[in-house]
Design an enzyme around this catalytic site. Structure first.
Site, PDB file in Angstrom:
ATOM      1  N   CYS A 265      35.476  40.112  34.613  1.00 46.13           N
ATOM      2  CA  CYS A 265      36.793  39.630  35.460  1.00 46.13           C
ATOM      3  C   CYS A 265      36.902  39.044  36.834  1.00 46.13           C
ATOM      4  O   CYS A 265      37.090  40.144  37.609  1.00 46.13           O
ATOM      5  CB  CYS A 265      37.489  40.601  35.312  1.00 46.13           C
ATOM      6  SG  CYS A 265      38.574  41.353  33.887  1.00 46.13           S
ATOM      7  N   ALA A 267      36.982  36.466  38.710  1.00 46.76           N
ATOM      8  CA  ALA A 267      37.210  35.275  39.565  1.00 46.76           C
ATOM      9  C   ALA A 267      37.820  36.773  40.857  1.00 46.76           C
ATOM     10  O   ALA A 267      38.768  37.052  40.953  1.00 46.76           O
ATOM     11  CB  ALA A 267      39.125  34.544  39.293  1.00 46.76           C
ATOM     12  N   GLY A 269      35.060  35.505  42.267  1.00 44.79           N
ATOM     13  CA  GLY A 269      33.663  35.628  42.565  1.00 44.79           C
ATOM     14  C   GLY A 269      32.355  35.882  43.305  1.00 44.79           C
ATOM     15  O   GLY A 269      31.875  36.192  43.123  1.00 44.79           O
ATOM     16  N   GLY A 270      33.787  36.613  44.320  1.00 46.73           N
ATOM     17  CA  GLY A 270      32.408  37.403  45.460  1.00 46.73           C
ATOM     18  C   GLY A 270      31.516  37.865  45.100  1.00 46.73           C
ATOM     19  O   GLY A 270      30.096  38.093  45.653  1.00 46.73           O
ATOM     20  N   LYS A 271      32.172  39.071  44.336  1.00 44.86           N
ATOM     21  CA  LYS A 271      30.450  40.030  43.679  1.00 44.86           C
ATOM     22  C   LYS A 271      29.398  39.674  42.661  1.00 44.86           C
ATOM     23  O   LYS A 271      28.820  39.931  43.032  1.00 44.86           O
ATOM     24  CB  LYS A 271      31.746  41.116  42.641  1.00 44.86           C
ATOM     25  CG  LYS A 271      32.686  42.122  43.607  1.00 44.86           C
ATOM     26  CD  LYS A 271      33.193  43.069  43.391  1.00 44.86           C
ATOM     27  CE  LYS A 271      34.923  43.458  43.632  1.00 44.86           C
ATOM     28  NZ  LYS A 271      35.759  42.972  43.598  1.00 44.86           N
ATOM     29  N   ASP A 289      36.593  34.869  33.500  1.00 42.82           N
ATOM     30  CA  ASP A 289      37.817  35.249  33.611  1.00 42.82           C
ATOM     31  C   ASP A 289      39.001  34.473  32.287  1.00 42.82           C
ATOM     32  O   ASP A 289      38.503  33.559  31.520  1.00 42.82           O
ATOM     33  CB  ASP A 289      38.673  34.851  34.994  1.00 42.82           C
ATOM     34  CG  ASP A 289      38.984  35.970  35.695  1.00 42.82           C
ATOM     35  OD1 ASP A 289      40.599  36.379  35.419  1.00 42.82           O
ATOM     36  OD2 ASP A 289      38.963  36.385  36.514  1.00 42.82           O
ATOM     37  N   ASP A 334      35.251  44.966  37.563  1.00 44.98           N
ATOM     38  CA  ASP A 334      36.462  45.335  38.526  1.00 44.98           C
ATOM     39  C   ASP A 334      37.744  44.584  37.384  1.00 44.98           C
ATOM     40  O   ASP A 334      37.092  43.470  37.799  1.00 44.98           O
ATOM     41  CB  ASP A 334      35.561  44.245  39.284  1.00 44.98           C
ATOM     42  CG  ASP A 334      36.768  44.095  40.763  1.00 44.98           C
ATOM     43  OD1 ASP A 334      36.777  45.739  41.260  1.00 44.98           O
ATOM     44  OD2 ASP A 334      36.946  42.880  41.201  1.00 44.98           O
ATOM     45  N   CYS A 387      40.483  48.025  42.997  1.00 44.68           N
ATOM     46  CA  CYS A 387      40.541  48.146  44.842  1.00 44.68           C
ATOM     47  C   CYS A 387      42.413  48.491  44.355  1.00 44.68           C
ATOM     48  O   CYS A 387      43.549  48.510  45.197  1.00 44.68           O
ATOM     49  CB  CYS A 387      40.985  46.906  44.904  1.00 44.68           C
ATOM     50  SG  CYS A 387      41.597  45.583  44.117  1.00 44.68           S
TER      51      CYS A 387
END
Length: 434
Positions: A265, A267, A269-271, A289, A334, A387
């Protein structure tokens, strides 16, 4: 100089879009401000501060209004309600703005929006609050601690009561304070194309105030800039906006060169980009995603950050991809969650979410974990993260997962609270497939 009336009209537009049309505060603010980039940095800062501050403290502002208005907030017309809320925020929290200006501009705005007949009401309520703000009464902390915490930190009572099952009053207060605190923007250095030292030098030349994190050298805190897209360093992909707690996912995953990693999952895409950069152009990060829109967000960031060992595709995480079974060294899960750890950035979440939503999300997380755990090689790692600071979505889900999948062993889990190092509230669990 007092901000112009135009600024307050934009604030009203943001507040109505979020509270009446149920838009997402960060999206609405970005869309409206991007249309008005001709405004001065001072005006843009004022619009952001008042609109976000009003949304953050809405429960407290409504409680204050109800003490001074004969008409309850719930019965006010939406436009008048939003005008009053933002004006009260200015009166209570914007010392640099004269009280007379806040009152007068609110009255003018009410008239301009077609509510001339209510301009006297607006003026009377605001003047009363301005005169009597020293006499504002909060719920008694000793008699009803949940009501006190709710009004003081603008948290729904049901949410305070939920947290009381897991956290002390002192911890909840610290969380409430952290959510309301103004924090610098946390970013991660794109180490594939620059170094922390070079980026810091470049940002300083762009007149940005920069502070490096004490423990993660590639994490930095930025402030004093106008807007991100105006920074050449951002457009060039020298850094990526990412919270410190989110960066820890890659750290916990134990990433090594040459790995094959699946992010189910991903989007925006930071991690995944972080992981790809840690592998230094070796291995591959397969990001996925549920929609083409979200996948395109990932691809856009891949292009901007110039990442070569990463791809993005559309894949529903609740549906098993048989081609991926036991292929991944690491699976990053995540997952969609309540977002209760990021209330400082997305305050509208606390007004949308309810206990039923939490149960539904916890169920979705279990459904996804049940599927994607099949992608991990024997000896590989599944990293589950959210989060949020809700135990039903975090520790309880991990406990459920380990009972259903005894081939997995919990190696480490951590609940990060928002008051820790001014980060988001975040949960990470690392599970090893035996």
């Amino acid at each position: 100089m007092t901000p112009s009336v135009n600024s307050r009209e934009l604030i009203l537009e943001i507040l109505l879009a979020v509270t009446k049309q149920e838009g997402y505060s960060h999206v609405v603010s970005e869309q409206i401000l991007s249309k008005h980039q001709y405004l001065s940095k001072q005006e843009r800062s004022f619009i952001t501060r008042v609109s976000q501050g009003t949304l953050e403290r809405m429960i407290e502002l409504d409680a204050v209004l109800d003490q001074f208005s004969k008409t309850p907030v719930k019965k006010m017309k939406p436009v008048i309600r939003c005008i009053l809320r933002s004006a009260v925020y200015e009166i209570l929290y914007m010392d640099a703005v004269p009280v007379s200006a806040s009152c007068n501009e609110a009255v003018k705005l009410a008239k301009r929006k077609g509510f001339t007949g209510l301009s006297g009401f607006v003026n009377g309520v605001l003047r009363g609050i301005a005169r009597g703000k020293a006499d504002i009464v909060y719920p008694d902390k000793k008699q009803d601690v949940a009501a006190y915490l709710s009004v003081k930190y603008s948290l729904p009572v049901w949410l305070v009561e939920l947290w009381q099952e897991s956290y002390s009053t002192e911890e909840i207060e610290a969380m409430g304070q952290s959510f309301l605190k103004e924090k610098p923007l946390c970013v991660r250095v794109n180490t594939a194309q620059t170094s922390p030292e070079k980026l810091m030098e470049r940002l300083q030349k762009e007149q940005v105030t920069v502070r490096q994190d004490e423990k993660l050298p590639y994490a930095m805190y930025l402030s004093g800039y106008d807007y991100l897209a105006g920074l050449e360093s951002f457009r060039d992909g020298d850094f990526y906006v990412q919270d410190l707690s989110s960066m820890l996912v890659a750290e916990y995953a134990g990433i090594k060169k040459g790995m094959y990693v699946i992010d189910v999952c991903a989007a925006p895409g930071g991690k995944s980009i972080h992981i790809a950069q840690l592998m230094e152009e070796t291995g591959h990060v397969d990001t996925r995603d549920v929609s083409e829109y979200k996948v395109e967000l990932i691809r856009e960031n891949i292009r901007r950050c110039r990442v070569g060992n990463m791809s993005a595709r559309c894949q529903d995480a609740t549906v098993l991809d048989t081609d991926s079974v036991e292929k991944a060294d690491v699976v990053i899960a995540d997952l969609p969650c309540s977002g209760l750890g990021v209330l400082g950035k997305k305050p509208d979440i606390k007004y949308r979410m309810n206990p039923t939503d939490l149960e539904s999300l916890a169920g979705l997380q279990r459904q996804i974990l049940d599927v994607v755990c099949a992608y991990v090689k024997p000896g590989g790692v599944l990293v589950y993260s959210t989060c949020t600071i809700d135990k039903m979505e975090n520790e309880q889900n991990v406990e459920w997962f380990c009972k259903k999948h005894p081939e997995y062993r919990l190696e480490e889990q951590r609940q990060i609270l928002p008051q820790e190092r001014d980060s988001d509230g975040f949960f990470i669990a690392r599970l090893r497939k035996e």
